[in-house]
Design a protein around this motif. Structure first.
Motif, short mmCIF file in Angstrom:
data_model
loop_
_atom_site.label_atom_id
_atom_site.label_comp_id
_atom_site.label_asym_id
_atom_site.label_seq_id
_atom_site.Cartn_x
_atom_site.Cartn_y
_atom_site.Cartn_z
N ARG A 7 15.68 -7.36 92.13
CA ARG A 7 14.82 -7.85 93.21
C ARG A 7 15.73 -8.39 94.31
O ARG A 7 16.55 -9.28 94.05
CB ARG A 7 13.91 -8.98 92.74
CG ARG A 7 13.01 -8.61 91.58
CD ARG A 7 11.96 -7.57 92.01
NE ARG A 7 10.86 -7.54 91.07
CZ ARG A 7 10.90 -6.95 89.88
NH1 ARG A 7 11.98 -6.32 89.48
NH2 ARG A 7 9.85 -7.00 89.08
N GLN A 41 7.72 -13.63 96.32
CA GLN A 41 8.92 -14.42 96.01
C GLN A 41 8.60 -15.58 95.08
O GLN A 41 9.43 -15.98 94.25
CB GLN A 41 9.59 -14.95 97.29
CG GLN A 41 10.95 -15.59 96.96
CD GLN A 41 11.55 -16.41 98.07
OE1 GLN A 41 11.21 -16.24 99.24
NE2 GLN A 41 12.45 -17.31 97.73
N LEU A 44 9.36 -15.34 91.51
CA LEU A 44 10.76 -15.16 91.12
C LEU A 44 11.45 -16.53 91.01
O LEU A 44 10.99 -17.50 91.60
CB LEU A 44 11.48 -14.29 92.16
CG LEU A 44 10.98 -12.85 92.24
CD1 LEU A 44 11.58 -12.12 93.43
CD2 LEU A 44 11.32 -12.10 90.94
N ARG A 47 16.17 -19.63 94.41
CA ARG A 47 17.49 -19.14 94.83
C ARG A 47 18.56 -20.20 94.56
O ARG A 47 18.30 -21.39 94.80
CB ARG A 47 17.49 -18.85 96.34
CG ARG A 47 16.67 -17.66 96.73
CD ARG A 47 16.65 -17.47 98.23
NE ARG A 47 15.85 -18.48 98.91
CZ ARG A 47 15.73 -18.57 100.25
NH1 ARG A 47 16.38 -17.72 101.03
NH2 ARG A 47 14.98 -19.50 100.80
N CYS A 54 19.22 -13.05 98.37
CA CYS A 54 19.44 -13.46 96.99
C CYS A 54 19.09 -12.21 96.16
O CYS A 54 18.11 -11.53 96.46
CB CYS A 54 18.51 -14.62 96.66
SG CYS A 54 18.37 -14.96 94.90
N VAL A 56 18.14 -10.84 92.43
CA VAL A 56 17.74 -11.30 91.10
C VAL A 56 17.97 -10.17 90.09
O VAL A 56 17.40 -9.08 90.23
CB VAL A 56 16.26 -11.74 91.08
CG1 VAL A 56 15.94 -12.43 89.76
CG2 VAL A 56 15.93 -12.67 92.26
N PRO A 67 19.06 -15.12 89.24
CA PRO A 67 19.28 -14.98 90.69
C PRO A 67 20.71 -15.29 91.11
O PRO A 67 21.36 -16.15 90.52
CB PRO A 67 18.34 -16.06 91.26
CG PRO A 67 18.30 -17.12 90.21
CD PRO A 67 18.52 -16.44 88.88
N SER A 69 23.29 -15.72 94.73
CA SER A 69 23.43 -15.75 96.19
C SER A 69 24.83 -15.32 96.57
O SER A 69 25.74 -15.34 95.73
CB SER A 69 23.21 -17.18 96.71
OG SER A 69 21.88 -17.57 96.51
#
Ligand SMILES: N[C@@H](CCC(=O)N[C@@H](CS)C(=O)NCC(=O)O)C(=O)O
Length: 344
Positions: A7, A41, A44, A47, A54, A56, A67, A69
């Motif tokens: 994702r 979002q 999920l 972040r 981000c 996932v 997740p 970054s």
């Protein structure tokens, strides 16, 4: 059915999101795009950083629970998880040059991007007026206008962190025009920065170029006047999933095209002195980075993340086998980028 698609949480107006999305497409890695701030979002995980994008990753059950970054480490993890159509060259010397170009794109061209977008009224107007609707297409106009104001205020208040101010404006603007011209010359002999297949450096530059070359009016006009080719390149990189590549598509660093040298001269001219002065300011806990870039004064707030970028590059340099280190040293000699590794 187990769902293993990644994702990608982000926004089309975020250059780093565009970098990662185009890289996923080129690499033929299945993903679903989730607009930041959308209902989707909310299902999920949080972040790790309040940044876009981000990515996932799925767990063993295929659930998107992991997740991450920051596009540079994300690309590294994708290299480990998906070996086909690698972005990072296998040759350690070329891999370092690619990482350096990626960093220049991510961290210097982003200064150009931020500067033009938030210091030029037509660019600010365009970006801040359409961005709210990217989050929610049917937002009422009054809320859109409210959001527009808050986006512009927030971004303009952060302009100093990136390094755009009256002192630095001439350096940034001259560097943008020069880059476009050198880029144009370079891709006349090969389609991508390090050959006929793209590396992470292409996607680093591309991310910022989605805004600089094909979206924001001021830098777009500059780019179009100098290089319609750069416009075509940027449009094209959005989706090159159909491109077939092979190992022999990378350049041989022992016989590099002359135009690569000119690009590295540009990186050494503007980005290397900034990276060194910034790292010194962060290390000494100074309030300001003050240095000279391209014969002009440069002043900005220290940027701890960019001190980390220099550390990553140096760590990579330190792991080079001797022969690769010699190749890198010969490639960078006299470009100004050699100073980045001189003391390590
Ligand atoms: N080093 C990060 C930078 C990401 C970044 O700065 N993203 C911007 C958007 S392009 C952001 O999220 N800024 C904060 C915000 O917009 O709220 C990366 O490579 O992903």
């Amino acid at each position: 059915m187990m769902q293993t698609d990644l994702r990608l949480i982000g926004s089309g107006s975020s250059p780093y999101t565009r970098k990662l999305r185009a890289a996923l497409r080129y690499r033929r890695i299945p993903y679903r795009f989730v607009v930041a701030g959308s209902e989707e979002q909310k299902a999920l995980p949080e972040r790790p950083l309040p940044l876009m994008p981000c990515l996932v990753f799925p767990d063993a059950d295929g659930e998107p629970t992991d997740p991450m970054s920051d596009t540079t480490p994300i690309l590294n993890r994708l290299e480990d998880d998906f070996p086909e159509r690698s972005l990072r060259p296998a040759d350690p010397a070329l891999r370092l040059i690619d990482a350096l170009i990626e960093d220049y794109g991510d961290e210097w061209l982003s200064k150009c991007m931020f500067h033009y977008r938030w210091a030029f009224a037509p660019d600010t107007k365009k970006a801040s007026s359409y961005m709210p609707y990217g989050h929610m297409i049917s937002m009422p106009p009054s809320a859109g206008m409210q959001f527009e104001k808050s986006i512009a205020e927030r971004q303009i208040s952060r302009i100093g962190v990136v390094g755009s101010n009256e002192t630095t404006a001439p350096v940034i603007e001259a560097s943008w025009s020069r880059f476009v011209s050198l880029f144009d010359e370079h891709i006349q002999s090969q389609a991508y920065l390090l050959g006929n297949r793209p590396g992470a450096g292409d996607f680093g530059c591309y991310g910022q170029m989605t805004m600089l070359v094909i979206t924001d009016p001021t830098p777009m006009q500059i780019a179009l006047d100098i290089s319609p080719r750069a416009y075509a390149w940027t449009e094209k990189l959005d989706d090159i999933s159909g491109l077939e590549v092979s190992d022999s598509d990378w350049i041989d660093l022992n016989h590099p095209p002359a135009t690569l040298r000119k690009l590295l001269d540009e990186v050494g001219r503007v980005y290397a002195p900034f990276l060194l002065a910034n790292a010194a300011s962060v290390e000494q806990g100074l309030e300001q980075v003050e240095c000279e870039i391209d014969g002009r004064p440069w002043v900005q707030d220290p940027f701890p993340y960019q001190a980390k970028c220099l550390r990553w590059l140096r760590e990579q340099y330190a792991t080079l086998p001797n022969a690769s280190r010699e190749t890198v040293d010969a490639t960078l000699a006299g470009t100004g980028c050699d100073a980045l590794f001189a003391a390590s």
